[in-house]
Design a protein around this motif. Sequence first.
Motif, PDB file in Angstrom:
ATOM      1  N   GLU A  60       0.826  -1.211  -0.066  1.00 49.24           N
ATOM      2  CA  GLU A  60      -0.117  -0.030   0.037  1.00 49.24           C
ATOM      3  C   GLU A  60       0.736   1.360   0.120  1.00 49.24           C
ATOM      4  O   GLU A  60       0.601   2.171  -0.716  1.00 49.24           O
ATOM      5  N   ALA A  61       1.948   1.113   0.865  1.00 48.51           N
ATOM      6  CA  ALA A  61       2.765   2.321   0.760  1.00 48.51           C
ATOM      7  C   ALA A  61       3.540   2.689  -0.666  1.00 48.51           C
ATOM      8  O   ALA A  61       3.700   3.820  -1.015  1.00 48.51           O
ATOM      9  N   LYS A  62       3.813   1.748  -1.280  1.00 45.07           N
ATOM     10  CA  LYS A  62       4.384   1.744  -2.654  1.00 45.07           C
ATOM     11  C   LYS A  62       3.543   2.443  -3.488  1.00 45.07           C
ATOM     12  O   LYS A  62       3.656   3.280  -4.431  1.00 45.07           O
ATOM     13  N   ILE A  63       2.151   2.132  -3.581  1.00 46.22           N
ATOM     14  CA  ILE A  63       1.240   2.396  -4.513  1.00 46.22           C
ATOM     15  C   ILE A  63       0.862   3.973  -3.784  1.00 46.22           C
ATOM     16  O   ILE A  63       0.623   4.680  -5.101  1.00 46.22           O
ATOM     17  N   VAL A  64       0.660   4.290  -2.886  1.00 47.49           N
ATOM     18  CA  VAL A  64       0.413   5.487  -2.215  1.00 47.49           C
ATOM     19  C   VAL A  64       1.649   6.527  -2.871  1.00 47.49           C
ATOM     20  O   VAL A  64       1.394   7.657  -3.355  1.00 47.49           O
ATOM     21  N   GLU A  65       2.680   5.997  -2.701  1.00 47.12           N
ATOM     22  CA  GLU A  65       4.009   6.896  -3.308  1.00 47.12           C
ATOM     23  C   GLU A  65       3.667   6.980  -4.723  1.00 47.12           C
ATOM     24  O   GLU A  65       4.270   8.142  -5.193  1.00 47.12           O
ATOM     25  N   ALA A  66       3.243   5.945  -5.384  1.00 49.94           N
ATOM     26  CA  ALA A  66       3.250   6.220  -6.895  1.00 49.94           C
ATOM     27  C   ALA A  66       2.128   7.137  -7.308  1.00 49.94           C
ATOM     28  O   ALA A  66       2.256   7.966  -8.382  1.00 49.94           O
ATOM     29  N   LEU A  67       0.969   7.004  -6.348  1.00 48.95           N
ATOM     30  CA  LEU A  67       0.289   8.090  -6.668  1.00 48.95           C
ATOM     31  C   LEU A  67       0.261   9.633  -6.350  1.00 48.95           C
ATOM     32  O   LEU A  67      -0.065  10.411  -6.969  1.00 48.95           O
ATOM     33  N   LYS A  68       1.226   9.707  -5.246  1.00 50.53           N
ATOM     34  CA  LYS A  68       1.420  10.999  -4.826  1.00 50.53           C
ATOM     35  C   LYS A  68       2.272  11.811  -6.272  1.00 50.53           C
ATOM     36  O   LYS A  68       2.055  13.043  -6.283  1.00 50.53           O
ATOM     37  N   LYS A  69       3.094  11.009  -6.603  1.00 52.27           N
ATOM     38  CA  LYS A  69       3.830  11.611  -7.984  1.00 52.27           C
ATOM     39  C   LYS A  69       2.838  11.725  -9.090  1.00 52.27           C
ATOM     40  O   LYS A  69       3.076  12.871  -9.906  1.00 52.27           O
ATOM     41  N   GLU A  70       1.771  11.388  -9.012  1.00 52.13           N
ATOM     42  CA  GLU A  70       0.620  11.639  -9.906  1.00 52.13           C
ATOM     43  C   GLU A  70      -0.434  12.777  -9.471  1.00 52.13           C
ATOM     44  O   GLU A  70      -1.366  13.303 -10.055  1.00 52.13           O
ATOM     45  N   GLY A  71      -0.160  13.282  -8.216  1.00 51.18           N
ATOM     46  CA  GLY A  71      -0.813  14.363  -7.575  1.00 51.18           C
ATOM     47  C   GLY A  71      -1.912  13.726  -6.723  1.00 51.18           C
ATOM     48  O   GLY A  71      -3.209  14.405  -6.857  1.00 51.18           O
ATOM     49  N   LEU A  72      -2.025  12.200  -6.693  1.00 53.67           N
ATOM     50  CA  LEU A  72      -3.505  11.863  -6.333  1.00 53.67           C
ATOM     51  C   LEU A  72      -3.193  11.128  -4.734  1.00 53.67           C
ATOM     52  O   LEU A  72      -1.977  10.880  -4.411  1.00 53.67           O
ATOM     53  N   THR A  73      -4.388  10.966  -4.055  1.00 54.34           N
ATOM     54  CA  THR A  73      -4.025  10.370  -2.974  1.00 54.34           C
ATOM     55  C   THR A  73      -5.086   9.168  -3.114  1.00 54.34           C
ATOM     56  O   THR A  73      -5.825   9.085  -4.049  1.00 54.34           O
ATOM     57  N   LYS A  74      -5.058   8.111  -2.308  1.00 52.85           N
ATOM     58  CA  LYS A  74      -6.012   7.055  -2.385  1.00 52.85           C
ATOM     59  C   LYS A  74      -7.179   7.393  -1.926  1.00 52.85           C
ATOM     60  O   LYS A  74      -8.152   6.670  -2.736  1.00 52.85           O
ATOM     61  N   GLU A  75      -7.613   8.433  -1.515  1.00 53.13           N
ATOM     62  CA  GLU A  75      -8.971   8.735  -1.248  1.00 53.13           C
ATOM     63  C   GLU A  75      -9.369   9.227  -2.474  1.00 53.13           C
ATOM     64  O   GLU A  75     -10.871   9.285  -2.431  1.00 53.13           O
ATOM     65  N   ASP A  76      -8.933   9.940  -3.269  1.00 50.96           N
ATOM     66  CA  ASP A  76      -8.976  10.477  -4.419  1.00 50.96           C
ATOM     67  C   ASP A  76      -9.886   9.355  -5.407  1.00 50.96           C
ATOM     68  O   ASP A  76     -10.722   9.416  -6.224  1.00 50.96           O
ATOM     69  N   LEU A  77      -9.093   8.090  -5.291  1.00 49.18           N
ATOM     70  CA  LEU A  77      -9.340   6.844  -6.248  1.00 49.18           C
ATOM     71  C   LEU A  77     -10.697   6.160  -5.569  1.00 49.18           C
ATOM     72  O   LEU A  77     -11.308   5.621  -6.312  1.00 49.18           O
ATOM     73  N   GLY A  78     -10.932   6.455  -4.103  1.00 50.91           N
ATOM     74  CA  GLY A  78     -11.836   5.618  -3.656  1.00 50.91           C
ATOM     75  C   GLY A  78     -11.466   4.174  -3.536  1.00 50.91           C
ATOM     76  O   GLY A  78     -10.388   3.588  -4.099  1.00 50.91           O
ATOM     77  N   ARG A  79     -11.971   3.093  -2.614  1.00 53.48           N
ATOM     78  CA  ARG A  79     -11.459   2.007  -2.411  1.00 53.48           C
ATOM     79  C   ARG A  79     -11.260   1.138  -3.597  1.00 53.48           C
ATOM     80  O   ARG A  79     -10.356   0.416  -3.613  1.00 53.48           O
ATOM     81  N   GLU A  80     -12.477   1.079  -4.291  1.00 52.05           N
ATOM     82  CA  GLU A  80     -12.339   0.303  -5.384  1.00 52.05           C
ATOM     83  C   GLU A  80     -11.431   0.398  -6.305  1.00 52.05           C
ATOM     84  O   GLU A  80     -10.685  -0.260  -7.061  1.00 52.05           O
ATOM     85  N   GLY A  81     -11.338   1.776  -6.571  1.00 52.54           N
ATOM     86  CA  GLY A  81     -10.369   2.369  -7.629  1.00 52.54           C
ATOM     87  C   GLY A  81      -8.883   1.993  -7.338  1.00 52.54           C
ATOM     88  O   GLY A  81      -7.907   1.670  -8.042  1.00 52.54           O
ATOM     89  N   PHE A  82      -8.612   2.156  -5.570  1.00 53.69           N
ATOM     90  CA  PHE A  82      -7.390   2.105  -5.469  1.00 53.69           C
ATOM     91  C   PHE A  82      -7.049   0.361  -5.351  1.00 53.69           C
ATOM     92  O   PHE A  82      -6.093   0.253  -6.024  1.00 53.69           O
ATOM     93  N   LEU A  83      -8.009  -0.348  -5.214  1.00 48.50           N
ATOM     94  CA  LEU A  83      -7.768  -1.907  -5.238  1.00 48.50           C
ATOM     95  C   LEU A  83      -7.368  -2.219  -6.623  1.00 48.50           C
ATOM     96  O   LEU A  83      -6.454  -3.079  -6.908  1.00 48.50           O
ATOM     97  N   LYS A  84      -7.895  -1.610  -7.722  1.00 44.50           N
ATOM     98  CA  LYS A  84      -7.828  -1.869  -9.147  1.00 44.50           C
ATOM     99  C   LYS A  84      -6.280  -1.543  -9.283  1.00 44.50           C
ATOM    100  O   LYS A  84      -5.659  -2.190 -10.148  1.00 44.50           O
ATOM    101  N   ARG A  85      -5.777  -0.342  -8.886  1.00 40.79           N
ATOM    102  CA  ARG A  85      -4.713   0.139  -9.085  1.00 40.79           C
ATOM    103  C   ARG A  85      -3.481  -0.987  -8.446  1.00 40.79           C
ATOM    104  O   ARG A  85      -2.620  -1.108  -8.924  1.00 40.79           O
TER     105      ARG A  85
END
Length: 876
Positions: free
Chosen positions: A91-116
């Motif tokens: 989860e930390a790795k994916i959150v870090e990758a999202l941060k570089k895109e200017g996104l948070t996991k909350e922006d994606l929502g649970r289902e969107g985050f799990l898809k990523r």
Amino acid sequence: MRKELAKAYDPHEVEDRIYQFWMDNGYFHAEPDPKKKPYTIVIPPPNITGQLHMGHALDETFQDILIRWRRMQGYCTLWLPGTDHASIATEAKIVEALKKEGLTKEDLGREGFLKRAWEWKEQYGGTIVSQLKKLGSSCDWERERFTLDEGCSEAVREVFVRLYEKGLIYRGERIINWCPHCKTSISDAEVEYEEKDGHFWHLRYPLTDGSGYIQLATTRPETMLGDTAVAVHPDDERYKSLVGKTVTVPLVGREIPIVADTYVDMEFGTGVVKITPAHDPNDFEVGQRHNLPIINVMDDCGVINENGGEYCGMDRMDARKAIVKALDEQGFLVKVEPHKHNVGTCYRCGTVVEPRVSMQWFVKMEPLAKPAIDAVRNGDTKFVPERFDKVYFNWMENIRDWCISRQLWWGHRIPAWYCDDCGETIVAREAPEKCPKCGSVHLHQDEDTLDTWFSSALWPFSTLGWPRETEDLKYFYPTNTLVTGYDIIFFWVARMIFSGLEHMGKTPFETVFIHGIVRDEQGRKMSKSLGNGIDPLKVIDQYGADALRFMLATGNSPGNDMRYSPEKVESSRNFANKIWNAARFILMNLEGHEVKGELPQTLTTEDQWIVSGFNRVAKEITENLEKFELGIAVQKIYDFLWDNFCDWYIEIAKIRMNGDDAVSAQNAREVLVWVMTGTLKLLHPFMPFITEEIWQTLPHEGEALMISSWPEYDEKLNFPEAEAEMKRLMDVIRGVRNRRAEMNVPPSKKAKVFIATEQQQTFRNGEAIVKKLAYANEVEIGSSFDMEGAVTVVTDDATVYIPMDELVDKKAETARLTKELESAKKQLQQCSGKLNNQGFLNKAPEKVVEGVRQEFARLTDRIALIESSLEALNGK
């Protein structure tokens, strides 16, 4: 497969091709076979975030050695591979990758985050698996599992429901370890303690009635914002009159009681402690006993919340500074004392852990721990080395309930639902359609996921089909050996044992083989911060997987750390080259001859010696492997192959193969192939690639070395008399060679050798060997010789004389040795001067002084040797 060997061994050319050959033929795959005994190892599943590091290389090498050995012994071997979803790390790795895109996991929502997350797993999750293959791991890749796959997920839900129904899983407010960086609870096992420099802040808490104050000390002054009592020991005469009174918390103004509790240590400090039930596990227990309120003063990020008054919004460490300053200014700070103490940190990110009260899910540990303790005590599961059972017992006997809920999205979601209308909690294997209590359809699932180790604890049986009663489960469970590092005895080993006993009725493995960690050359732990990590893939690219594997096994003993050094890997690579060259020599001498690799009817003394030596080594190595003494086993193979076989037997065989006796030459070829083939088998678990490649070129039966039979001891091949005879010959040859080396006589300079001995027949039988290997132009054997002006070599069974004039130019050699003696004495004098100089001994580093001492000892020995040579040269 190829039928010839290249001039030089090239791991790049061999390893991938050999591995593909094994894979294509399905040699790693296992199916239940009632005619065979099973031997099972489940791999400690590496994280999908992982890259192969030296620890993995060590762990997988040891497992592969054991599985290849047992496979050759005829067991039905299953090495079951797989990977771990690793909740926090992934989860930390994916959150870090999202941060570089200017996104948070909350922006994606649970289902969107799990898809990523699943996309990330597909892209990167297989990296570690392909790296394990480069190492030569003979896992059954057809059975590869993932802790979040459908089967493992079903097992997790089944276990959760069963434990809940038995009252062993519950939800409640308890003190837990909270990581403000990962923003999740973590279990006790996931807290690493580091000794850090801190302080004791000694504080005054005024009695509310104005009659004085009470003094106490704390290492975490910011938690005073949540104090709900101060405690003293009930037997402490100093404070008996104060119990039941109240004090006012400085800066906060809250009136709190003075309670008596046996938790307090009268001898420590002032014998008074502040009680903050929301932020300390011991204080929480005191709070429960005295029905104290629980005031949580921090949020998920370790920031002071609304209960912290004017400090609300401040980071806990900033608040600490501000509170200490205010306490000092208002006269509540008595003194500050430096204090070293153990601070709990998150094992994943290193952040200081904050104990806090939180609503979480827990496993009740006491009923599960007792049978798991008994299983090890009774010997159902054994630790190798045995000393690690003490670590296990210490952990299990003092275990607290296991916090299993995590505030993460990636992982097994807790199978619990809550009714929005009546508040009922429903724990079920599948999502319920309506509330069983009130019939409402307004249900929502618990947001939390389970601790990664919850699913890992089921690994030995969930991967074999549980909860279904599969043929695999019946045949391969319990597994035989777990190979792992001492650092996860609490995390994983203990949890697998109690889970196996609870759900299968049997301990999950017979033996836990514990190894240490790989340190750098200076003995330091490899870490990113030190920058001293070694990439095993780079080592494999430079030296080959076999060299790395051999190095990792060499000198290793169960439970102990080892040091990595490039010199050791080079030495292992040199060993591989030695084997390769020996095989090429044998193959060259097979050309034009039909050789089956069977032992001939008639064996010479040297044949019996090498066969008997191999027979004994095969027995000893098998015994070593049975005891998990991999380092001892590999050293025996090395010594036998390099010394006995290559340096002695091959050299002796050359004499026969270059001689006129065709039968003797053919017999030597047969013995060479027989011993080489057997030794390749012994070496195969350690160096699988080169041994398979060579075996395929030698005369053999069967498809592959890796599925050929393991050598077994044969009493008929035990030849102690031949071994004794060869020892006599070898002692003489070594003695002559050493003497010649001391006198700088080149091998090309031949000299007559006189052997005075009572064992004349032994030396007559071995005359050709002595002549060739002792660089003699003639050998004379007798009971005694009257020799003057000769160099003498004495062994247990013979006295050897070599006429001095045949070896050296006396005058030139005397001059050379005299000059060398003068130089050595001069150097010795310099060393002596330093060692007698008290200033040098006091000021120089110990390492330097020790170096001078060693040089002094070396020079002393050297001078004695030169003087001895001069005496021999001049006939004294």
